[in-house]
Design an enzyme around this catalytic site. Structure first.
Site, PDB file in Angstrom:
ATOM      1  N   HIS A  69      44.800  50.675  27.962  1.00  0.00           N
ATOM      2  CA  HIS A  69      45.828  51.567  28.550  1.00  0.00           C
ATOM      3  C   HIS A  69      45.862  52.945  27.878  1.00  0.00           C
ATOM      4  CE1 HIS A  69      47.385  48.386  31.016  1.00  0.00           C
ATOM      5  NE2 HIS A  69      47.777  47.654  29.994  1.00  0.00           N
TER       6      HIS A  69
ATOM      7  N   ASP B 109      41.360  41.927  32.388  1.00  0.00           N
ATOM      8  CA  ASP B 109      42.760  41.827  31.947  1.00  0.00           C
ATOM      9  C   ASP B 109      43.636  41.899  33.203  1.00  0.00           C
ATOM     10  OD1 ASP B 109      44.491  42.475  29.185  1.00  0.00           O
ATOM     11  OD2 ASP B 109      45.442  43.225  31.024  1.00  0.00           O
TER      12      ASP B 109
ATOM     13  N   HIS C 293      46.295  43.410  33.736  1.00  0.00           N
ATOM     14  CA  HIS C 293      46.829  44.756  33.974  1.00  0.00           C
ATOM     15  C   HIS C 293      45.692  45.731  34.271  1.00  0.00           C
ATOM     16  CE1 HIS C 293      49.735  42.709  31.237  1.00  0.00           C
ATOM     17  NE2 HIS C 293      50.596  43.209  32.116  1.00  0.00           N
TER      18      HIS C 293
ATOM     19  N   ASP D 252      45.504  37.436  29.996  1.00  0.00           N
ATOM     20  CA  ASP D 252      46.844  37.407  30.587  1.00  0.00           C
ATOM     21  C   ASP D 252      46.832  37.159  32.100  1.00  0.00           C
ATOM     22  OD1 ASP D 252      45.671  39.895  30.804  1.00  0.00           O
ATOM     23  OD2 ASP D 252      47.299  40.995  29.822  1.00  0.00           O
TER      24      ASP D 252
HETATM   25 ZN   LIG Z   1      47.052  43.003  29.967  1.00  0.00          ZN
END
Ligand SMILES: [Zn+2]
Length: 341
Positions: free
Chosen positions: A125, A162, A164, A249
């Site tokens: 991120h 991931d 996200h 995740d």
């Molecule tokens: Zn994540």
């Protein structure tokens, strides 16, 4: 077959109280890899902290100056409510970025065939000028630039599974046709980016492939996506190195998201990625840890990656699978249309 195993005891030092991205993640992985004899079968490396020169391959001088100033004056920076720079964060984040650099060196100098980087804080991120989403420096982007600038690698494919969206990685390479960024992520979910029409700009048009998946999909949908999209992207791009943003995740039992991959499903994806590397880039693949907040499924998932990198057929999934949605055909067709696959 030699697998490099890169980690550092100091990765536990960045510790925000009651935060899901916590030192226990490292400890659970180390314990499982040791107890199952996996760390003993890999070639261990202890990385050095990334230097300013390394970080500046991706991050802005202003951002590094902001962190240096905070360190000097002994105060923390709250980038967001859950991304806080504590006194020990900057050096830990530099060590984390150093993990990816160490893996690139091990592969490019012929000491290892593939690599597993067990590191924190995570990176995907982090954008050029700021920390974000538990991430301070973009580890995988720095390792990618390092492979290009130091070893002359022309085409790197980054696959980010991931749960996200890897907004930082996307942003850093958005106008770049030497890095193919492919992301599967739950949508909608933090950070809100990663729509399928975000495909890159300028020279980089077509070199960002986003696959935003509604909550509730699992092994069958992901397997279809790999077969019908990601394999085709790799065939077109012909990467010389494959880098994985490995986040656990998207597992059904993760507390931060709502996808339904099982560890068997993850193992299938890992095997596909390793096969892609064998087919396109002489097996050169680096798995770098990103998220994953249930320490039991995280550690077991990483153990399965270690088995796969070492060439074992073995994997373990003591947690099993849940029923999952498998109506993924429309999304796949749309992505194929957008990217002419
Ligand atoms: Zn994540």
């Amino acid at each position: 077959m030699t697998t490099a195993y890169i980690t550092h005891p100091d990765y536990v030092h960045h510790d925000i109280p009651n935060h899901p991205e916590r030192p226990a993640r490292m400890k659970a992985i180390w314990k499982l890899l040791d107890e199952e004899g996996l760390s003993a079968r890999m070639k261990a490396y202890t990385p050095s902290p990334a230097t300013d020169e390394h970080l500046l391959m991706v991050h802005t001088p202003d951002y590094l100056a902001e962190i240096a100033q905070a360190q000097k004056e002994g105060y923390g920076i709250r980038f967001t409510v859950d991304t806080i720079l504590l006194p020990e964060t900057a050096i830990t984040a530099r060590l984390s970025a150093g993990g990816g650099i160490c893996a690139v060196d091990a592969l490019m100098q012929g000491e290892a065939n593939n690599a597993l980087v067990i590191t924190r804080p995570p990176g995907h991120h982090a954008v050029a000028n700021s920390a974000m989403g538990f991430c301070y420096f973009n580890n995988i982007a720095i390792a990618t630039r390092y492979a290009q600038q130091v070893y002359g690698i022309e085409r790197v494919m980054i696959v980010d599974y991931d749960v996200h969206h890897g907004n930082g990685t996307q942003d850093i390479f958005y106008d770049d046709n030497t890095v193919m960024f492919v992301s599967t992520h739950q949508s909608p979910l933090y950070p809100g980016t990663g729509g399928l029409n975000e495909t890159g700009e300028g020279k980089g048009k077509g070199y960002t492939v986003n696959i935003p998946i509604p909550a509730g999909h699992g092994d069958t949908s992901y397997a279809q996506i790999y077969e019908r999209i990601i394999w085709k992207v790799a065939e077109k791009f012909m990467p010389q190195l494959i880098m994985i943003s490995a986040g656990f995740d998207a597992h059904w039992d993760d507390p931060l998201a709502s996808m339904r991959l099982s560890l068997a499903g993850y193992h299938h994806l890992d095997s596909q990625l390793i096969r892609m590397a064998q087919q396109f880039c002489m097996g050169k693949i680096i798995f770098m840890l990103e998220g994953g907040y249930n320490t039991d499924t995280l550690a077991r998932g990483i153990g399965n990656i270690a088995h796969a990198l070492l060439g074992d057929d073995t994997y373990h999934d003591p947690f099993g699978a849940l029923d999952a949605r498998d109506d993924i055909n429309n999304l796949i067709e749309k992505v194929c249309q957008v990217h002419d696959l």
